[in-house]
Design a protein around this motif. Sequence first.
Motif, PDB file in Angstrom:
ATOM      1  N   VAL A 251      26.531 -30.654  39.135  1.00 38.29           N
ATOM      2  CA  VAL A 251      26.391 -32.068  38.777  1.00 38.29           C
ATOM      3  C   VAL A 251      24.969 -32.531  39.070  1.00 38.29           C
ATOM      4  CG1 VAL A 251      28.827 -32.571  39.196  1.00 38.29           C
ATOM      5  CG2 VAL A 251      27.188 -32.955  41.010  1.00 38.29           C
ATOM      6  N   TYR A 252      24.516 -33.454  38.237  1.00 41.89           N
ATOM      7  CA  TYR A 252      23.205 -34.056  38.426  1.00 41.89           C
ATOM      8  C   TYR A 252      23.269 -35.469  37.883  1.00 41.89           C
ATOM      9  CZ  TYR A 252      18.457 -33.340  39.951  1.00 41.89           C
ATOM     10  OH  TYR A 252      17.298 -33.374  40.677  1.00 41.89           O
TER      11      TYR A 252
ATOM     12  N   GLU B  94      13.557 -44.993  49.135  1.00 39.90           N
ATOM     13  CA  GLU B  94      14.628 -45.294  50.081  1.00 39.90           C
ATOM     14  C   GLU B  94      15.879 -44.445  49.888  1.00 39.90           C
ATOM     15  OE1 GLU B  94      13.856 -47.467  52.458  1.00 39.90           O
ATOM     16  OE2 GLU B  94      11.933 -47.781  51.447  1.00 39.90           O
ATOM     17  N   ASN B  95      15.880 -43.559  48.889  1.00 42.82           N
ATOM     18  CA  ASN B  95      17.085 -42.796  48.562  1.00 42.82           C
ATOM     19  C   ASN B  95      16.743 -41.306  48.482  1.00 42.82           C
ATOM     20  OD1 ASN B  95      19.288 -41.544  47.295  1.00 42.82           O
ATOM     21  ND2 ASN B  95      19.803 -43.374  46.127  1.00 42.82           N
ATOM     22  N   ALA B  96      17.138 -40.548  49.502  1.00 42.76           N
ATOM     23  CA  ALA B  96      16.799 -39.125  49.586  1.00 42.76           C
ATOM     24  C   ALA B  96      17.499 -38.275  48.533  1.00 42.76           C
ATOM     25  CB  ALA B  96      17.125 -38.603  50.976  1.00 42.76           C
ATOM     26  N   THR B  97      18.525 -38.807  47.859  1.00 42.40           N
ATOM     27  CA  THR B  97      19.203 -38.029  46.820  1.00 42.40           C
ATOM     28  C   THR B  97      18.441 -38.051  45.505  1.00 42.40           C
ATOM     29  OG1 THR B  97      20.610 -39.841  46.026  1.00 42.40           O
ATOM     30  CG2 THR B  97      21.461 -38.512  47.866  1.00 42.40           C
ATOM     31  N   ILE B  98      17.430 -38.901  45.400  1.00 37.98           N
ATOM     32  CA  ILE B  98      16.602 -38.962  44.194  1.00 37.98           C
ATOM     33  C   ILE B  98      15.526 -37.895  44.310  1.00 37.98           C
ATOM     34  CG2 ILE B  98      14.996 -40.352  42.838  1.00 37.98           C
ATOM     35  CD1 ILE B  98      16.745 -42.797  43.608  1.00 37.98           C
TER      36      ILE B  98
ATOM     37  N   VAL C 245      32.719 -27.201  32.787  1.00 34.23           N
ATOM     38  CA  VAL C 245      31.523 -27.093  31.950  1.00 34.23           C
ATOM     39  C   VAL C 245      30.385 -26.569  32.823  1.00 34.23           C
ATOM     40  CG1 VAL C 245      32.123 -28.913  30.287  1.00 34.23           C
ATOM     41  CG2 VAL C 245      30.894 -29.508  32.378  1.00 34.23           C
ATOM     42  N   ASP C 246      29.266 -26.275  32.206  1.00 36.29           N
ATOM     43  CA  ASP C 246      28.106 -25.818  32.969  1.00 36.29           C
ATOM     44  C   ASP C 246      27.489 -26.934  33.803  1.00 36.29           C
ATOM     45  OD1 ASP C 246      28.112 -23.137  31.918  1.00 36.29           O
ATOM     46  OD2 ASP C 246      27.277 -23.949  30.055  1.00 36.29           O
ATOM     47  N   LEU C 247      27.436 -28.140  33.235  1.00 39.81           N
ATOM     48  CA  LEU C 247      26.742 -29.246  33.896  1.00 39.81           C
ATOM     49  C   LEU C 247      27.429 -30.564  33.579  1.00 39.81           C
ATOM     50  CD1 LEU C 247      24.203 -30.332  35.451  1.00 39.81           C
ATOM     51  CD2 LEU C 247      23.060 -30.433  33.218  1.00 39.81           C
ATOM     52  N   VAL C 248      27.628 -31.370  34.601  1.00 43.46           N
ATOM     53  CA  VAL C 248      28.092 -32.743  34.408  1.00 43.46           C
ATOM     54  C   VAL C 248      26.917 -33.653  34.750  1.00 43.46           C
ATOM     55  CG1 VAL C 248      29.703 -34.552  35.100  1.00 43.46           C
ATOM     56  CG2 VAL C 248      30.473 -32.170  35.022  1.00 43.46           C
TER      57      VAL C 248
ATOM     58  N   GLU D  55      26.145 -42.251  45.762  1.00 42.43           N
ATOM     59  CA  GLU D  55      26.811 -40.973  46.016  1.00 42.43           C
ATOM     60  C   GLU D  55      25.776 -39.903  46.386  1.00 42.43           C
ATOM     61  OE1 GLU D  55      30.104 -40.502  46.158  1.00 42.43           O
ATOM     62  OE2 GLU D  55      30.526 -42.574  45.597  1.00 42.43           O
ATOM     63  N   ALA D  56      26.252 -38.783  46.931  1.00 39.84           N
ATOM     64  CA  ALA D  56      25.368 -37.779  47.537  1.00 39.84           C
ATOM     65  C   ALA D  56      24.780 -36.751  46.577  1.00 39.84           C
ATOM     66  CB  ALA D  56      26.125 -37.052  48.644  1.00 39.84           C
ATOM     67  N   HIS D  57      25.175 -36.746  45.308  1.00 38.21           N
ATOM     68  CA  HIS D  57      24.650 -35.740  44.374  1.00 38.21           C
ATOM     69  C   HIS D  57      23.160 -35.999  44.074  1.00 38.21           C
ATOM     70  CE1 HIS D  57      25.979 -39.112  41.904  1.00 38.21           C
ATOM     71  NE2 HIS D  57      25.089 -38.719  41.019  1.00 38.21           N
TER      72      HIS D  57
END
Length: 163
Positions: A3-4, A125-129, A94-97, A105-107
Amino acid sequence: MRVYGVTGWKNAGKTGLMERLVAEITPRGFTVSTLKHAHHNVDVDQPGTDSYRHRVAGASEVLLASGQRVAIMQELRGAPEPSLDALLARLSPVDLVLIEGFKREAHPKVEAYRAVAGNPLMAPENATIRAVASDTPLDVAVPVFDLNDTAGIADFILHEVGL
């Protein structure tokens, strides 16, 4: 499934980027599904259709099937909104969502950013980015892509998820 996410404030270009990414990645031989979060009351069905009438009558789920597509509509009827994990579990493999929204969310995510929208950048401010797709040069600690560099952004995402 890998996921991305694509995240950003309203009018940042998220949906256009999502659309271009799907169109860029699928011809490369990968299967892609999308998941979009909406903050407003949304209804994919139309008043007067049989499926709409089934839901209004009280059905918990309505599965609509044709030769072209299948749609499942689930009424929450006061139940809490499903978690991202619960929603992902409902998707076929699937290969990618690609996920639009779900900024908390943490993804891993790419932030879509348009200066004209006037919103602050979320990346600092967002380490998931993990990267920013922007219409203007930026000085941030993550890679910055031109918002229209769909191939470059797709390459980055595919590398990040190991595809």
